[in-house]
Design a protein around this motif. Structure first.
Motif, PDB file in Angstrom:
ATOM      1  N   MET A   1       0.840  -1.172   0.000  1.00 26.53           N
ATOM      2  CA  MET A   1       0.000   0.000   0.000  1.00 26.53           C
ATOM      3  C   MET A   1       0.890   1.242   0.000  1.00 26.53           C
ATOM      4  O   MET A   1       1.848   1.326   0.748  1.00 26.53           O
ATOM      5  N   ARG A   2       0.592   2.214  -0.834  1.00 27.18           N
ATOM      6  CA  ARG A   2       1.427   3.391  -1.017  1.00 27.18           C
ATOM      7  C   ARG A   2       1.691   4.115   0.291  1.00 27.18           C
ATOM      8  O   ARG A   2       2.807   4.561   0.550  1.00 27.18           O
ATOM      9  N   SER A   3       0.708   4.250   1.169  1.00 25.59           N
ATOM     10  CA  SER A   3       0.892   4.980   2.420  1.00 25.59           C
ATOM     11  C   SER A   3       1.846   4.249   3.366  1.00 25.59           C
ATOM     12  O   SER A   3       2.374   4.849   4.287  1.00 25.59           O
ATOM     13  N   ASP A   4       2.062   2.956   3.143  1.00 22.71           N
ATOM     14  CA  ASP A   4       2.964   2.192   3.995  1.00 22.71           C
ATOM     15  C   ASP A   4       4.433   2.399   3.614  1.00 22.71           C
ATOM     16  O   ASP A   4       5.321   2.012   4.353  1.00 22.71           O
ATOM     17  N   LEU A   5       4.696   2.973   2.444  1.00 19.88           N
ATOM     18  CA  LEU A   5       6.055   3.159   2.000  1.00 19.88           C
ATOM     19  C   LEU A   5       6.734   4.286   2.756  1.00 19.88           C
ATOM     20  O   LEU A   5       6.095   5.275   3.119  1.00 19.88           O
ATOM     21  N   THR A   6       8.037   4.162   2.960  1.00 16.27           N
ATOM     22  CA  THR A   6       8.791   5.261   3.541  1.00 16.27           C
ATOM     23  C   THR A   6       8.803   6.410   2.537  1.00 16.27           C
ATOM     24  O   THR A   6       8.533   6.230   1.347  1.00 16.27           O
ATOM     25  N   ALA A   7       9.130   7.598   3.020  1.00 13.12           N
ATOM     26  CA  ALA A   7       9.212   8.755   2.124  1.00 13.12           C
ATOM     27  C   ALA A   7      10.233   8.484   1.016  1.00 13.12           C
ATOM     28  O   ALA A   7       9.997   8.795  -0.157  1.00 13.12           O
ATOM     29  N   ARG A   8      11.358   7.889   1.375  1.00 17.15           N
ATOM     30  CA  ARG A   8      12.398   7.583   0.382  1.00 17.15           C
ATOM     31  C   ARG A   8      11.853   6.655  -0.702  1.00 17.15           C
ATOM     32  O   ARG A   8      12.081   6.874  -1.895  1.00 17.15           O
ATOM     33  N   ALA A   9      11.134   5.617  -0.311  1.00 17.00           N
ATOM     34  CA  ALA A   9      10.570   4.674  -1.280  1.00 17.00           C
ATOM     35  C   ALA A   9       9.482   5.341  -2.124  1.00 17.00           C
ATOM     36  O   ALA A   9       9.392   5.083  -3.332  1.00 17.00           O
ATOM     37  N   GLY A  37       4.235  13.602  -3.151  1.00 16.07           N
ATOM     38  CA  GLY A  37       3.576  14.298  -2.048  1.00 16.07           C
ATOM     39  C   GLY A  37       4.554  14.810  -0.997  1.00 16.07           C
ATOM     40  O   GLY A  37       4.227  14.844   0.196  1.00 16.07           O
ATOM     41  N   VAL A  38       5.760  15.183  -1.438  1.00 11.77           N
ATOM     42  CA  VAL A  38       6.779  15.701  -0.526  1.00 11.77           C
ATOM     43  C   VAL A  38       7.366  16.977  -1.120  1.00 11.77           C
ATOM     44  O   VAL A  38       7.045  17.361  -2.240  1.00 11.77           O
ATOM     45  N   SER A  39       8.254  17.615  -0.380  1.00 14.98           N
ATOM     46  CA  SER A  39       8.914  18.816  -0.892  1.00 14.98           C
ATOM     47  C   SER A  39      10.129  18.443  -1.725  1.00 14.98           C
ATOM     48  O   SER A  39      10.719  17.372  -1.557  1.00 14.98           O
ATOM     49  N   ALA A  40      10.526  19.347  -2.613  1.00 17.29           N
ATOM     50  CA  ALA A  40      11.739  19.140  -3.401  1.00 17.29           C
ATOM     51  C   ALA A  40      12.952  19.031  -2.480  1.00 17.29           C
ATOM     52  O   ALA A  40      13.887  18.265  -2.755  1.00 17.29           O
ATOM     53  N   ALA A  41      12.924  19.769  -1.373  1.00 15.26           N
ATOM     54  CA  ALA A  41      14.031  19.711  -0.410  1.00 15.26           C
ATOM     55  C   ALA A  41      14.179  18.306   0.177  1.00 15.26           C
ATOM     56  O   ALA A  41      15.303  17.844   0.394  1.00 15.26           O
ATOM     57  N   PHE A  47      18.352  12.002  -1.704  1.00 15.10           N
ATOM     58  CA  PHE A  47      19.090  11.529  -2.876  1.00 15.10           C
ATOM     59  C   PHE A  47      20.227  12.454  -3.316  1.00 15.10           C
ATOM     60  O   PHE A  47      21.013  12.070  -4.180  1.00 15.10           O
ATOM     61  N   GLY A  48      20.289  13.651  -2.774  1.00 10.58           N
ATOM     62  CA  GLY A  48      21.381  14.566  -3.077  1.00 10.58           C
ATOM     63  C   GLY A  48      21.205  15.375  -4.346  1.00 10.58           C
ATOM     64  O   GLY A  48      21.549  16.548  -4.391  1.00 10.58           O
ATOM     65  N   SER A  49      20.676  14.757  -5.390  1.00  8.97           N
ATOM     66  CA  SER A  49      20.502  15.413  -6.687  1.00  8.97           C
ATOM     67  C   SER A  49      19.584  14.552  -7.550  1.00  8.97           C
ATOM     68  O   SER A  49      19.243  13.425  -7.189  1.00  8.97           O
ATOM     69  N   LYS A  50      19.233  15.083  -8.702  1.00  6.83           N
ATOM     70  CA  LYS A  50      18.430  14.290  -9.633  1.00  6.83           C
ATOM     71  C   LYS A  50      19.241  13.078 -10.111  1.00  6.83           C
ATOM     72  O   LYS A  50      18.689  11.993 -10.279  1.00  6.83           O
ATOM     73  N   ASP A  51      20.543  13.252 -10.291  1.00 10.65           N
ATOM     74  CA  ASP A  51      21.379  12.123 -10.707  1.00 10.65           C
ATOM     75  C   ASP A  51      21.413  11.046  -9.623  1.00 10.65           C
ATOM     76  O   ASP A  51      21.391   9.854  -9.928  1.00 10.65           O
ATOM     77  N   GLY A  52      21.467  11.460  -8.353  1.00 13.14           N
ATOM     78  CA  GLY A  52      21.415  10.493  -7.254  1.00 13.14           C
ATOM     79  C   GLY A  52      20.094   9.736  -7.241  1.00 13.14           C
ATOM     80  O   GLY A  52      20.046   8.538  -6.945  1.00 13.14           O
ATOM     81  N   LEU A  53      19.022  10.435  -7.565  1.00 15.89           N
ATOM     82  CA  LEU A  53      17.700   9.812  -7.644  1.00 15.89           C
ATOM     83  C   LEU A  53      17.660   8.814  -8.806  1.00 15.89           C
ATOM     84  O   LEU A  53      17.162   7.696  -8.654  1.00 15.89           O
TER      85      LEU A  53
END
Length: 192
Positions: A1-9, A37-41, A47-53
């Motif tokens: 379930m999506r709500s069960d995922l950590t913010a990172r996941a 559903g989170v901030s860009a910060a 992840f540090g950057s888009k490349d890290g993501l």
């Protein structure tokens, strides 16, 4: 379930979907953040950057290549990963090359293990066999529009992926040709 995922996941999953749809170059950190559903910060914090993501998405996709989980579960969860792989491999970036190289290396090891255990037939060129096998597996994703027209849907979707996989595995398991005329012809060209 999506709500069960950590913010990172949740961020990683949003990135897989967004990168799969728009490509890495066409995706902003803000768009991924909004989808998750989170901030860009928070995306940058994790992840540090888009490349890290993107690197985290590559690692997640590679985990699926190595997965020992139930096939049905892997296929159901893999639709965003398949879309991500298709789009990523078309980017033509160093990251895309590294991802393909990693998939080939893992596949070559897996096929060598299968050969040692007796469920893969020996071949004359292990690297070429692995590259060809990976190319066959990824081709329906890269050619998704054309493949989808003939198989009746998006090849990243499980039902269409399974239809194509069954046809491919029948050919690989039972063979396609009843004699060796084409193999002999190609080997003759290579010898000349």
């Amino acid at each position: 379930m999506r709500s069960d995922l950590t913010a990172r996941a949740r961020i990683r999953d949003a990135a897989l979907a967004r990168f799969g749809a728009d490509g890495v170059a066409g995706t902003s950190v803000r768009a991924v953040a909004a989808d998750a559903g989170v901030s860009a910060a928070l995306v940058l914090h994790h992840f540090g950057s888009k490349d890290g993501l993107r690197q985290a998405c590559d690692e997640y996709a590679l985990e699926g290549v190595d997965s020992e989980a139930d096939l049905a579960e892997v296929l159901q969860a893999a639709t965003p990963v398949r879309r991500y792989l298709a789009r990523s491999l078309l980017d033509g970036t160093e990251s895309a090359s590294a991802l393909f190289d990693s998939i080939v290396a893992r596949t070559e090891s897996w096929l060598a293990k299968g050969e040692a255990e007796g469920w893969v037939r020996p071949g004359s060129d292990a690297r070429a066999r692995a590259v060809t096998y990976v190319a066959w597996l990824l081709a329906p994703l890269v050619l998704s529009g054309h493949v989808g027209r003939h198989l009746g849907g998006d090849p990243a979707e499980t039902s269409v992926a399974v239809r194509g996989a069954v046809a491919g595995l029948e050919m690989l398991t039972h063979g396609l040709f009843a004699d060796d005329r084409f193999l002999s012809a190609f080997k003759g060209v290579g010898d000349g």
